[in-house]
Design a protein around this motif. Structure first.
Motif, PDB file in Angstrom:
ATOM      1  N   ALA A  67       7.107   4.381   4.855  1.00  0.00           N
ATOM      2  CA  ALA A  67       5.669   4.662   4.812  1.00  0.00           C
ATOM      3  C   ALA A  67       4.928   3.607   3.994  1.00  0.00           C
ATOM      4  O   ALA A  67       3.810   3.197   4.341  1.00  0.00           O
ATOM      5  N   ALA A  68       5.541   3.144   2.909  1.00  0.00           N
ATOM      6  CA  ALA A  68       4.916   2.106   2.091  1.00  0.00           C
ATOM      7  C   ALA A  68       4.828   0.794   2.857  1.00  0.00           C
ATOM      8  O   ALA A  68       3.807   0.090   2.797  1.00  0.00           O
ATOM      9  N   SER A  71       2.078   1.071   5.339  1.00  0.00           N
ATOM     10  CA  SER A  71       0.744   0.998   4.733  1.00  0.00           C
ATOM     11  C   SER A  71       0.356  -0.447   4.445  1.00  0.00           C
ATOM     12  O   SER A  71      -0.808  -0.811   4.585  1.00  0.00           O
ATOM     13  N   ALA A  74      -0.583  -1.848   7.834  1.00  0.00           N
ATOM     14  CA  ALA A  74      -1.845  -1.320   8.362  1.00  0.00           C
ATOM     15  C   ALA A  74      -3.057  -1.740   7.530  1.00  0.00           C
ATOM     16  O   ALA A  74      -4.123  -2.027   8.082  1.00  0.00           O
ATOM     17  N   PHE A  75      -2.903  -1.776   6.215  1.00  0.00           N
ATOM     18  CA  PHE A  75      -4.058  -2.017   5.343  1.00  0.00           C
ATOM     19  C   PHE A  75      -4.032  -3.378   4.662  1.00  0.00           C
ATOM     20  O   PHE A  75      -4.939  -3.713   3.903  1.00  0.00           O
ATOM     21  N   ALA A  79      -3.098  -3.007  -0.067  1.00  0.00           N
ATOM     22  CA  ALA A  79      -2.256  -1.813  -0.247  1.00  0.00           C
ATOM     23  C   ALA A  79      -1.045  -2.145  -1.125  1.00  0.00           C
ATOM     24  O   ALA A  79      -0.641  -1.342  -1.969  1.00  0.00           O
ATOM     25  N   MET A 121       0.268   5.873  -2.909  1.00  0.00           N
ATOM     26  CA  MET A 121       0.128   6.275  -1.517  1.00  0.00           C
ATOM     27  C   MET A 121      -0.996   7.286  -1.313  1.00  0.00           C
ATOM     28  O   MET A 121      -1.349   7.599  -0.185  1.00  0.00           O
ATOM     29  N   ASN A 122      -1.552   7.789  -2.398  1.00  0.00           N
ATOM     30  CA  ASN A 122      -2.681   8.714  -2.306  1.00  0.00           C
ATOM     31  C   ASN A 122      -4.018   8.049  -2.605  1.00  0.00           C
ATOM     32  O   ASN A 122      -5.051   8.703  -2.519  1.00  0.00           O
ATOM     33  N   SER A 125      -6.683   1.682  -0.343  1.00  0.00           N
ATOM     34  CA  SER A 125      -6.256   0.299  -0.626  1.00  0.00           C
ATOM     35  C   SER A 125      -7.367  -0.520  -1.279  1.00  0.00           C
ATOM     36  O   SER A 125      -7.106  -1.596  -1.813  1.00  0.00           O
TER      37      SER A 125
END
Length: 133
Positions: A67-68, A71, A74-75, A79, A121-122, A125
């Motif tokens: 997931a990291a 991210s 994606a970002f 991020a 992760m919360n 970014s």
């Protein structure tokens, strides 16, 4: 009809018997049992299979790595910046707080690392550095 009025009168009278044929205890309180139950208090995990805290934290971090990575894909690198700042500040504050409180340093068990990763992760970014810290 008469039974309802009898029940109401019995409730009003302090020495009246309840529906089970027993008089209530003095003051309306239940008697405590003569034997006292003692419970063993211990820290969690209460049930374990020989796993240490470090092993459990490592497994959770390994589960969060995909997931990291996504991210960051994606970002972008912003991020990654959030993840690095959150993990580093979490490790630093854990170390400092344990030294100040004169407790054993447990930074290497992975809990502070996991806390920083979950925090990162919360957060968006685009978060400023001071908000992450």
């Amino acid at each position: 009809m008469e039974e309802e009025s009898k029940e109401k009168n019995e409730k009003k009278q302090p020495g009246a018997r309840n529906g089970k044929g027993k008089a209530p205890a003095a003051g309306g309180k239940k008697k405590k049992p003569d034997t006292e139950m003692k419970f063993l208090v211990s820290s969690s995990p209460h049930l374990h299979q020989g796993e240490s805290v470090r092993d459990i934290m490592l497994l959770v971090v390994l589960a969060l790595i995909p997931a990291a990575i996504f991210s960051v894909y994606a970002f972008g690198f912003s991020a990654l910046r959030v993840i690095i700042i959150a993990i580093c500040s979490s490790l630093l504050f854990e170390l400092v707080s344990q030294r100040v409180m004169k407790r054993p340093v447990t930074v290497m068990d992975g809990s502070a690392f996991l806390t920083g990763l979950l925090l990162a992760m919360n957060l968006p970014s685009t978060s400023p550095w001071w908000l992450i810290v």
